[in-house]
Design an enzyme around this catalytic site. Sequence first.
Site, PDB file in Angstrom:
ATOM      1  N   SER A  43      11.642   7.656 -41.408  1.00  0.00           N
ATOM      2  CA  SER A  43      10.547   7.260 -40.776  1.00  0.00           C
ATOM      3  C   SER A  43       9.971   5.766 -40.794  1.00  0.00           C
ATOM      4  O   SER A  43       9.125   5.298 -40.253  1.00  0.00           O
ATOM      5  CB  SER A  43       9.418   7.828 -41.291  1.00  0.00           C
ATOM      6  OG  SER A  43       9.207   7.966 -42.673  1.00  0.00           O
ATOM      7  N   ASP A 328      -0.532   4.424 -44.311  1.00  0.00           N
ATOM      8  CA  ASP A 328      -0.831   6.233 -44.447  1.00  0.00           C
ATOM      9  C   ASP A 328      -0.207   6.454 -45.782  1.00  0.00           C
ATOM     10  O   ASP A 328      -0.255   5.439 -46.690  1.00  0.00           O
ATOM     11  CB  ASP A 328      -0.056   7.015 -43.247  1.00  0.00           C
ATOM     12  CG  ASP A 328       1.358   6.932 -43.464  1.00  0.00           C
ATOM     13  OD1 ASP A 328       1.789   6.309 -44.078  1.00  0.00           O
ATOM     14  OD2 ASP A 328       1.934   7.345 -42.375  1.00  0.00           O
ATOM     15  N   HIS A 331       3.554   5.098 -45.597  1.00  0.00           N
ATOM     16  CA  HIS A 331       4.316   3.868 -44.774  1.00  0.00           C
ATOM     17  C   HIS A 331       3.231   2.822 -44.758  1.00  0.00           C
ATOM     18  O   HIS A 331       2.039   2.619 -45.066  1.00  0.00           O
ATOM     19  CB  HIS A 331       4.375   4.368 -43.342  1.00  0.00           C
ATOM     20  CG  HIS A 331       5.291   5.631 -43.178  1.00  0.00           C
ATOM     21  ND1 HIS A 331       4.637   6.769 -43.081  1.00  0.00           N
ATOM     22  CD2 HIS A 331       6.530   5.834 -43.362  1.00  0.00           C
ATOM     23  CE1 HIS A 331       5.720   7.704 -43.092  1.00  0.00           C
ATOM     24  NE2 HIS A 331       6.742   7.112 -43.076  1.00  0.00           N
TER      25      HIS A 331
END
Length: 368
Positions: A43, A328, A331
């Site tokens: 991600s 977040d 990340h």
Amino acid sequence: MGRFRLCMLLVVFLMVVVVSGVSGQVGSGRSEMVPAMFVFGDSLIDNGNNNNLPSFAKANYFPYGIDFNGGPTGRFSNGYTMVDEIAELLGLPLLPAYSEASGEQLLHGVNYASAAAGILDITGRNFVGRIPFNQQIRNFQSTLDQITDNLGADDVARAIGRCIFFIGMGSNDYLNNYLMPNYPTRNQYNGQQFADFLVQQYTQQLTRLYNLGARKFVIAGIGQMGCIPSMLAQSPTGTCSEPVNLLIQPFNANVKTMINNLSANLPGSRFTYVDIAHMFSDIATNARSYGFTVVNRGCCGIGRNRGQITCLPFQTPCPNREQYVFWDAFHPTEKVNIIMARKAFSGDQSFISPMNIQQLANLAIEIN
């Protein structure tokens, strides 16, 4: 073979794919340092491959992409990822996600990365759909097979050998495997044993990419996961989890050894290591000099350190995103991604070794 000839090879492939005439003028006039870049990872660098999967690991909703031209795309950031900035520094356009790539978009490379993916196929199953590294390699092979069928193996090998292969794997093998209570992994391996097992698999996977024609490898290490908001939220004192930071150190050490071994054993290959942990440490230690004022909580999220629940659809994020290290629970912000990308591209050996991406791109390699 010159760069113009390499680009023309890809143009021929493009003509076959779209079954239409295509101009020989490609790109936006920028000077391209390499024919293409191929990206594999999780991600941190996914740009939309999970959008159409039955997966809980998605970021194709607002406020993700709030600072990205075009809005939410599946990037787990408010804007650019690290590889977006690297692509532009190489003179390439932003790469398409494999799940959406078609026609002219294929010309300069593809991003195969998938949120929740790991080195191990079993990693990330809590999120249901994801594309493990083994499948990402198979997806690249599918792309390669299409090119080879139309151009021939020798020409493709020369073109692919000059491309950059960026790989950032391993974080989820800890976050969404080893550290998860519903996985048996911690009962099967201690920290060193698990790092050894991971890098044994990693070595085989990178060798497969080499056998498919990859020669210029950029391998990103794991960052200081004990300091992400998700981990800070679990700490009674709100401080970094040193056990988690110590847990991943053997993996990063093994990856460095792996790179040395692969460089010695795979003729014509060049590997370089991006020290993400050191980059993060530098940013955290010198936060104010980089313009950051918030290093211990997410810009978008819920609960302690805005890390107990990650950024939800249509949640209002912090307005001063340029001052936040974390976007977040897991990340970094676009600003951090850009800083790290520039250190990887042109930084010294304290951040990337034995050479930076700019030097790797300019390196002439004989393709056997």
